[in-house]
Design a protein around this motif. Structure first.
Motif, PDB file in Angstrom:
ATOM      1  N   ALA A 254      -7.610   8.411   0.210  1.00  0.00           N
ATOM      2  CA  ALA A 254      -7.059   8.684   1.364  1.00  0.00           C
ATOM      3  C   ALA A 254      -7.294   7.018   1.725  1.00  0.00           C
ATOM      4  N   MET A 255      -8.601   6.743   2.311  1.00  0.00           N
ATOM      5  CA  MET A 255      -8.238   4.999   3.320  1.00  0.00           C
ATOM      6  C   MET A 255      -7.354   4.566   2.860  1.00  0.00           C
ATOM      7  N   SER A 256      -7.294   4.031   1.581  1.00  0.00           N
ATOM      8  CA  SER A 256      -6.638   2.719   0.947  1.00  0.00           C
ATOM      9  C   SER A 256      -4.528   3.639   0.914  1.00  0.00           C
ATOM     10  N   ILE A 257      -4.504   4.105   0.932  1.00  0.00           N
ATOM     11  CA  ILE A 257      -2.896   5.540   0.667  1.00  0.00           C
ATOM     12  C   ILE A 257      -2.682   4.791   2.682  1.00  0.00           C
ATOM     13  N   ALA A 258      -3.105   5.300   2.557  1.00  0.00           N
ATOM     14  CA  ALA A 258      -3.952   5.454   5.053  1.00  0.00           C
ATOM     15  C   ALA A 258      -3.394   4.769   5.459  1.00  0.00           C
ATOM     16  N   ARG A 259      -4.025   3.810   5.279  1.00  0.00           N
ATOM     17  CA  ARG A 259      -3.903   2.326   6.191  1.00  0.00           C
ATOM     18  C   ARG A 259      -2.388   1.913   5.446  1.00  0.00           C
ATOM     19  N   PHE A 260      -2.070   1.321   4.465  1.00  0.00           N
ATOM     20  CA  PHE A 260      -1.081   1.153   4.271  1.00  0.00           C
ATOM     21  C   PHE A 260      -0.042   2.624   4.531  1.00  0.00           C
ATOM     22  N   ALA A 261       0.291   2.909   4.852  1.00  0.00           N
ATOM     23  CA  ALA A 261       1.737   3.753   5.427  1.00  0.00           C
ATOM     24  C   ALA A 261       1.326   3.524   7.419  1.00  0.00           C
ATOM     25  N   ALA A 262      -0.059   3.160   7.356  1.00  0.00           N
ATOM     26  CA  ALA A 262       0.371   2.844   8.730  1.00  0.00           C
ATOM     27  C   ALA A 262       0.992   1.869   9.398  1.00  0.00           C
ATOM     28  N   ASP A 263       0.168   0.682   8.664  1.00  0.00           N
ATOM     29  CA  ASP A 263       0.978  -0.910   8.644  1.00  0.00           C
ATOM     30  C   ASP A 263       2.123  -0.439   8.568  1.00  0.00           C
ATOM     31  N   ALA A 264       2.591   0.004   7.077  1.00  0.00           N
ATOM     32  CA  ALA A 264       3.507  -0.040   6.983  1.00  0.00           C
ATOM     33  C   ALA A 264       5.286   1.056   8.001  1.00  0.00           C
ATOM     34  N   GLY A 265       4.317   1.916   9.159  1.00  0.00           N
ATOM     35  CA  GLY A 265       5.444   2.520   9.600  1.00  0.00           C
ATOM     36  C   GLY A 265       5.273   4.098   9.319  1.00  0.00           C
ATOM     37  N   VAL A 266       5.061   4.517   7.926  1.00  0.00           N
ATOM     38  CA  VAL A 266       5.930   5.366   6.918  1.00  0.00           C
ATOM     39  C   VAL A 266       5.310   6.954   8.077  1.00  0.00           C
ATOM     40  N   ALA A 267       6.740   7.761   8.395  1.00  0.00           N
ATOM     41  CA  ALA A 267       7.443   8.306   9.203  1.00  0.00           C
ATOM     42  C   ALA A 267       6.751   9.420   9.373  1.00  0.00           C
ATOM     43  N   ASN A 268       6.252  10.403   7.505  1.00  0.00           N
ATOM     44  CA  ASN A 268       6.113  11.254   7.117  1.00  0.00           C
ATOM     45  C   ASN A 268       5.693  11.239   6.242  1.00  0.00           C
ATOM     46  N   LEU A 269       3.827  11.258   5.714  1.00  0.00           N
ATOM     47  CA  LEU A 269       2.993  11.299   4.539  1.00  0.00           C
ATOM     48  C   LEU A 269       2.602  12.870   3.562  1.00  0.00           C
ATOM     49  N   ILE A 270       3.372  12.262   2.991  1.00  0.00           N
ATOM     50  CA  ILE A 270       2.444  14.001   2.072  1.00  0.00           C
ATOM     51  C   ILE A 270       1.583  13.030   0.912  1.00  0.00           C
ATOM     52  N   LEU A 271       0.303  13.596   0.776  1.00  0.00           N
ATOM     53  CA  LEU A 271      -0.886  13.209  -0.153  1.00  0.00           C
ATOM     54  C   LEU A 271      -1.060  14.437  -1.278  1.00  0.00           C
ATOM     55  N   THR A 272      -0.716  14.048  -2.431  1.00  0.00           N
ATOM     56  CA  THR A 272      -0.985  14.868  -3.430  1.00  0.00           C
ATOM     57  C   THR A 272      -2.103  14.012  -4.288  1.00  0.00           C
ATOM     58  N   HIS A 273      -1.729  15.025  -5.712  1.00  0.00           N
ATOM     59  CA  HIS A 273      -3.113  14.333  -7.210  1.00  0.00           C
ATOM     60  C   HIS A 273      -4.083  14.207  -7.202  1.00  0.00           C
ATOM     61  N   PHE A 274      -4.412  15.357  -5.784  1.00  0.00           N
ATOM     62  CA  PHE A 274      -6.338  15.197  -6.121  1.00  0.00           C
ATOM     63  C   PHE A 274      -7.280  15.279  -7.002  1.00  0.00           C
ATOM     64  N   SER A 275      -8.392  15.005  -7.201  1.00  0.00           N
ATOM     65  CA  SER A 275      -9.308  14.900  -8.463  1.00  0.00           C
ATOM     66  C   SER A 275     -10.201  16.392  -8.234  1.00  0.00           C
ATOM     67  N   PRO A 276     -10.045  17.260  -9.119  1.00  0.00           N
ATOM     68  CA  PRO A 276     -11.139  18.530  -8.478  1.00  0.00           C
ATOM     69  C   PRO A 276     -12.006  18.744  -8.291  1.00  0.00           C
TER      70      PRO A 276
END
Lengths: 327, 327
Positions: A254-276
């Motif tokens: 979660a941290m690695s994709i969130a940090r990237f999205a913040a840096d890249a200026g992603v407007a809308n981020l949907i997370l999925t593919h969660f470990s059971p």
């Protein structure tokens, strides 16, 4: 433009979350595109308005079973539903060989043409596949096996009528405006002959959605994610679990994709593919832990997908959770 | 002895019925056997007490997708659950090749040994596979592709202690009896040395259950079905629909299997593998139509299987629907 989640679990299904599958569709239209097809995807479709005869293309992100084992059954059911239209299938080269042997070993006769496109052909600047309403291109990612993200860009957007100019030229509203909007040449009551193409404003900017396969290096999306309206990306683990498991699984936290999205200026981020291992609630690790961690590093609009959930992206780029049409 | 239905639909799944899969298990024991593995079988297992580490053998009746497309995902989930014990897989030869290519194409590393047995080796008088509690043999059927039924016969039944003889010889009940039951030699308090094997009655007759794949010729089961306690067989259509579709599908109608079962003296008949055109209720064709037609031709104990239903076969050969342990 709608993004529909058919499965949001990684590796194995749970009672509430199935394996990876996402649908992309123009809101209100019937054609649709499927991204990944984990086992049981056709079962999920039974609870949606999506129909196999209207499926335009299937895009497989990578050749792991939790992303493709539902494909033979979904194709078989499409055939049994009487589909005869060709279907575009995009994925790694090994997919074509596996499907061919599966068809042979299980006596599967589709009765429609599978038009296979190797995803490697879609990663360059020129490579794209056109289906009804969208162009599809691909972005290479980093995982244990070759993995890709798919970018969907709206096509065929009509230019808007230049109403101010119509009024300035004393062209009254009515059925004529529709013909002008379609770019036709029209003779007015006063004898003037005018050309619709002179009264069109430029089309609106097309909406762009990126749906990614498994990926441990979000930076590979730099240059694309910032200009997309929505980025759909895995967040298989929280950082603590990812660190404990080490580099082997090659997933994002979660941290690695969130940090990237913040840096890249992603407007809308949907997370999925969660470990059971992350449950929907209760004691122990929860999806809420993933959400909290992502929120701590990303201030944009964040969603954690659930199965059978629809996200509606409007013309202004606003993304909102929509309720699913009741089945 | 329990028979558990994980899927009872043919061809495509419905909202209430999944594709073919049946479990056979000694009542109260944890080891179990799976017959067929339609897509979504592992999803059904999540709602049962059956565990993938305790699965002893998988028997595939024939190579149609609705009977085997769930296999790669189920094996992958068994691996992810940490299974290390070898697993016996019985099926047509093409199954082995398809699985091998699937493992290769999807980078599937099982981490346990698949012991493959070609079902053709199990159709003769000598051919059988022994797993914990059962011997498994096969019966050739008739379908569009090679199809088989599997016969499960209880093994390892203990002889009963001859209590009358023990009492006649003045051997008092107590822990000694347990040792005698296990066939041990025992020295009594009065100095007599006696052998447990002299106090054993013959084991009870083993229970026999036959679970069939798709088959348009029930007469092929003659000589087996009459001596089995339970026959599980497809009844894909009613006779009217079967007649309209003609010989192509090569399935049994309710009438054809019911007539055979009556002639063969089948004690308990469980029908399954219903065409999705038959609904569970409402207007139009229903499962009730299949049941009525079967009842008209067969006077034995008849059941029409539903998903997640358990049938318990007791020592006296009585079969009854049991409620599923709540999940």
């Amino acid at each position: 433009m709608d993004i529909l989640f058919l499965g949001t679990s990684s590796g194995t299904p749970t009672k509430t979350r199935n394996l990876s599958a996402v649908a992309v569709q123009k809101a209100g239209a019937r054609p649709w595109i499927l991204i990944d097809c984990g086992e049981g995807t056709q079962h999920r479709l039974l609870h949606t308005p999506l129909s196999l005869p209207r499926l335009q293309a299937i895009c497989i992100t990578h050749m792991h079973g939790d992303h493709c084992y539902g494909l033979p059954g979904l194709l078989a059911s499409a055939a049994m539903s009487g589909r005869s239209e060709p279907l575009t299938l995009i994925g790694p080269g090994a997919l074509r060989e596996w499907l061919a042997l599966t068809e042979q070993a299980t006596h599967l006769q589709l009765g429609f043409v599978l038009h296979f496109v190797d995803v490697a052909e879609l990663t360059g600047r020129q490579g794209q596949v056109l289906v009804e309403g969208f162009s599809i291109s691909a972005l290479p990612l980093s995982h244990r096996v070759p993995s890709f993200g798919y970018e969907f860009v709206e096509t065929g957007l009509p230019g808007k009528l230049d109403v101010a100019k119509l009024k300035a030229d004393n062209i009254e509203s009515g059925p004529l405006w529709g013909r002008l909007h379609r770019g036709e040449q029209v003779t007015l009551a006063d004898g003037r002959v005018i050309d619709g193409r002179d009264y069109q404003l430029a089309p609106e900017a097309p909406r762009r959605v990126i749906v990614c396969g498994d990926n441990d290096n979000p930076a590979l999306l730099a240059g694309h994610a910032g200009s997309a309206d929505v980025l759909v990306h895995e967040a298989t683990f929280t950082q603590a679990v990812a660190a404990r498991l080490g580099a082997g699984p090659q997933h994002s936290s979660a941290m690695s994709i969130a940090r990237f999205a913040a840096d890249a200026g992603v407007a809308n981020l949907i997370l999925t593919h969660f470990s059971p291992r992350y449950k929907d609630g209760g004691a122990g690790l929860t999806i809420g832990d993933i959400e909290q961690e992502a929120k701590a590093h990303y201030g944009g609009k964040l969603f954690l997908a659930r199965d059978l959930e629809v996200f509606h992206l409007d013309r202004e780029g606003e993304l909102r959770r929509a309720s699913y049409p009741s089945d």
